[in-house]
Design a protein around this motif. Structure first.
Motif: not given
Length: 334
Positions: A112, A127, A129, A152, A154
């Protein structure tokens, strides 16, 4: 050398219960490295801690204050009687889930950070998660997000341009960095939450989406309706894309982040539901006759074992462990 001369019992208790921060864990490990006596002291403390969670026979009349006192006295008494013996540490299931997910979290955060710090194509997204763990993440605009388990988040490829848009599946607490030129937008299961800068919780595991505001102002909308929520207000979607304002904000719903529970003449069935979600543990009642027992108590960053021990003492119950499940059982409170 005793633990109390250089390290607090409270820190040792949270270390044994698995609720310490990384800095606190490092502090305990450094203390352990100072002397072999410290390892024996920690082992003795763990035996005391485990022994203190075994609830004895029900008392005739016990209130919450008396229950706290009784649990603390058991810890002190056992601390004087138990002989030192090195034992392996057994942390709570909550901590175990966090350890089990650590590799996934580290890899996810590394990827990320790379995606947000380097140029990306418009079609690409970033993303974050979680699975059996919680996670706090700071977004590029300075917004802090605390994700609950099985969630999650996004981020749109053009995040940080004209708008700051993310998509949420699951549950998260947002502390949005104020920016009046770029609204922060959350898309969650057919709903939209739009803010400029505020703090709030969004629960969107399914089509029943709930929003609770702890500061500032939030615009919560579906294709058919739009409402504005301010501090200490909450709302949820219902049938046909409508939104219903809830009568009161339930701060226990955010205990997965705060680890603070406040109960005021609360039915035991609701208490157990809050603890189940806050501690991510399988907690159940032994019978339906216990559902309407009332509890008034506050627990702030306590371990699950301590919380259950105080509740059991208060309501004359027993804590029964069956595999990964925990049962509160007893004769009831009628």
């Amino acid at each position: 050398m005793s633990a109390n001369e250089s390290i607090s019992d409270d820190l040792l208790a949270r270390y044994v219960a698995g609720t310490t921060t990384p800095d606190e864990q490092a502090q305990v490990k450094a203390w352990l490295a100072q002397s072999t006596d410290h390892a024996q002291e920690l082992a003795r403390f763990e035996r005391v801690w485990e022994a203190s969670t075994q609830v004895g026979p029900p008392a005739m009349e016990v209130d919450v204050e008396a229950a706290w006192s009784k649990v603390n006295k058991r810890i002190a008494a056992k601390n004087e009687q138990v002989e030192p013996k090195v034992l392996p540490l057994r942390k709570s299931s909550f901590a175990a889930w966090r350890v089990a997910a650590s590799v996934l979290v580290v890899l996810g955060l590394g990827w990320l950070g790379y995606r947000w710090m380097t140029p990306i194509e418009k079609a690409e997204i970033a993303v974050v998660k979680t699975q059996k763990n919680t996670l706090e993440q700071t977004l590029p605009d300075g917004t802090k997000v605390f994700l609950n388990e099985n969630s999650t988040l996004t981020a749109a490829a053009d995040f940080n341009e004209e708008t700051r848009t993310v998509t949420l599946k699951g549950e998260a607490y947002f502390d949005v960095k104020r920016d009046e030129t770029r609204p922060f937008i959350i898309n969650a299961n057919g709903t939209e939450v739009r803010v400029l800068g505020t703090s709030f919780n969004v629960k969107a595991y399914d089509n029943h989406v709930r929003v609770a505001v702890t500061s500032g102002k939030v615009q919560f909308s579906t294709p058919k309706q739009k409402v504005v929520l301010v501090k200490d207000e909450a709302a949820a979607t219902s049938e046909a894309d409508t939104i219903i304002k809830l009568p009161a904000l339930n701060f226990n719903e955010m205990a997965y982040r705060t680890r603070v529970f406040v109960f005021e003449k609360t039915n035991l069935s609701d208490v157990v539901a809050s603890l189940r979600e806050g501690y991510h543990a399988d907690i159940r009642l032994g019978s339906r006759r216990l559902e309407n027992c009332l509890l008034t108590a506050r627990f702030e960053k306590e371990s699950l074992d301590t919380t259950l021990s105080v509740i059991a003492e208060t309501l004359n119950l027993r804590v029964v462990r069956r595999g990964n499940s925990i049962l509160l059982d007893g004769s009831g409170c009628e």
